[in-house]
Each structure stands twice: as C-alpha cells, then as structure tokens.
Design a protein around this motif. Structure first.
Motif, PDB file in Angstrom:
ATOM      1  N   ASP A  12      20.812  32.380  22.725  1.00 49.46           N
ATOM      2  CA  ASP A  12      21.522  32.442  24.008  1.00 49.46           C
ATOM      3  C   ASP A  12      20.745  33.167  25.100  1.00 49.46           C
ATOM      4  N   ASN A  13      19.459  33.421  24.879  1.00 56.38           N
ATOM      5  CA  ASN A  13      18.647  34.140  25.861  1.00 56.38           C
ATOM      6  C   ASN A  13      17.519  33.296  26.436  1.00 56.38           C
ATOM      7  N   GLY A  14      17.595  31.992  26.297  1.00 54.50           N
ATOM      8  CA  GLY A  14      16.540  31.120  26.798  1.00 54.50           C
ATOM      9  C   GLY A  14      16.505  31.065  28.307  1.00 54.50           C
ATOM     10  N   PRO A  15      15.404  30.585  28.861  1.00 61.94           N
ATOM     11  CA  PRO A  15      15.331  30.427  30.310  1.00 61.94           C
ATOM     12  C   PRO A  15      16.428  29.491  30.790  1.00 61.94           C
ATOM     13  N   ALA A  16      16.959  29.767  31.961  1.00 62.13           N
ATOM     14  CA  ALA A  16      18.057  28.971  32.502  1.00 62.13           C
ATOM     15  C   ALA A  16      17.830  28.719  33.990  1.00 62.13           C
ATOM     16  N   TRP A  17      18.357  27.581  34.451  1.00 61.71           N
ATOM     17  CA  TRP A  17      18.176  27.159  35.836  1.00 61.71           C
ATOM     18  C   TRP A  17      19.482  26.634  36.404  1.00 61.71           C
ATOM     19  N   ILE A  18      19.599  26.729  37.723  1.00 63.14           N
ATOM     20  CA  ILE A  18      20.644  26.032  38.463  1.00 63.14           C
ATOM     21  C   ILE A  18      19.915  25.224  39.524  1.00 63.14           C
ATOM     22  N   GLY A  19      20.225  23.935  39.559  1.00 59.28           N
ATOM     23  CA  GLY A  19      19.589  23.060  40.541  1.00 59.28           C
ATOM     24  C   GLY A  19      20.192  21.676  40.494  1.00 59.28           C
ATOM     25  N   MET A  20      19.679  20.810  41.341  1.00 55.52           N
ATOM     26  CA  MET A  20      20.148  19.431  41.392  1.00 55.52           C
ATOM     27  C   MET A  20      19.443  18.635  40.307  1.00 55.52           C
ATOM     28  N   ALA A  21      20.214  17.829  39.615  1.00 58.81           N
ATOM     29  CA  ALA A  21      19.680  16.963  38.571  1.00 58.81           C
ATOM     30  C   ALA A  21      19.952  15.516  38.961  1.00 58.81           C
ATOM     31  N   GLU A  22      19.106  14.616  38.484  1.00 56.36           N
ATOM     32  CA  GLU A  22      19.322  13.183  38.696  1.00 56.36           C
ATOM     33  C   GLU A  22      19.699  12.566  37.357  1.00 56.36           C
ATOM     34  N   PHE A  23      20.494  11.522  37.412  1.00 61.18           N
ATOM     35  CA  PHE A  23      20.950  10.855  36.195  1.00 61.18           C
ATOM     36  C   PHE A  23      20.364   9.459  36.103  1.00 61.18           C
ATOM     37  N   SER A  24      20.172   9.007  34.865  1.00 64.08           N
ATOM     38  CA  SER A  24      19.763   7.619  34.631  1.00 64.08           C
ATOM     39  C   SER A  24      20.956   6.716  34.952  1.00 64.08           C
ATOM     40  N   LYS A  25      20.712   5.415  35.006  1.00 58.65           N
ATOM     41  CA  LYS A  25      21.792   4.476  35.278  1.00 58.65           C
ATOM     42  C   LYS A  25      22.901   4.584  34.243  1.00 58.65           C
TER      43      LYS A  25
END
Length: 126
Positions: A12-25
C-alpha cells in the motif's frame, strides 16, 4: 480524472498519481503516463489493472471527495499532474493542496498506437 497506484512490490506504499486518463474504445484499457493498463477481471493479487508491457499491477479508481485516496494502511505522497490541480480542487472538500501529501508532476501523454501494435503482435503470435 483518476487515482492510480502501483501495487506490484509495494503493497500500500507504491507510487501514486492523480491525473487525466484516456480509455480504449472497449473501456478495458486505460492509457496513462506513457503506459497501457488493462483490466484484469480482478484476478490480480493487489491490483485490478496490469501494465501490458511489464505485468505490474495497479489500483485505479475515481478520486475521493474527502481526498483520502491512499489505502488506510499505506502512505507516501501522491503525485498530481499540475494540469489538473484546479479541477481536482473543485472536486474535493479542500481548497489547496497539502504539500505534505501531494507533489506536483507532469504526466506524459501516452502513444496509444504503440500499444495497439504491441497487443496485435501478441494476438498474432498465438
């Protein structure tokens, strides 16, 4: 906007991010920060998405309004894309980023074509 945390090798201590993600179709692959993360039907040990290049497991979710995205047993700063800070702040219950919990970063765009070719090669080899 998504919360993404690396689970492989970190619990539970891994690197983490908040940002915009894109999705596949199909919606089963998320493109984020130069990676293609594919839904694993919850068959991973710690995460429900995996990196199609490395096999690393990731936890991906929406952001929590209270700002507590980290697992209760985890810790570490969350890297937030500087381009989404204002949108993030308008979505949560606080007005500024706590510098002890967040670090500004630049999330890179993902070349979706690269991963499309990679997945097609894997299918062709079977």
């Amino acid at each position: 906007m998504k919360y993404i945390e690396l689970k492989s090798g970190f619990a539970d201590n891994g690197p983490a991010w908040i940002g915009m993600a894109e999705f596949s179709k199909s919606g089963r692959t998320i493109y984020f920060n130069g990676k293609a993360l594919k839904y694993s039907n919850a068959q991973g040990i710690a995460g429900h998405y995996y990196d199609i290049e490395t096999g690393d497991e990731y936890w991906i979710s929406g952001i929590k309004k209270n700002g507590n995205n980290r697992h209760w047993a985890g810790g570490g700063k969350i890297m937030i894309d500087r381009n989404v800070v204002q949108e993030y702040l308008s979505s949560v219950d606080f007005n500024s980023l706590d510098k002890n919990r967040f670090e500004l970063t630049d999330i890179k765009k993902t070349d979706k074509q690269k991963f499309s070719k990679l997945e097609n090669q894997k299918i062709g080899c079977r």
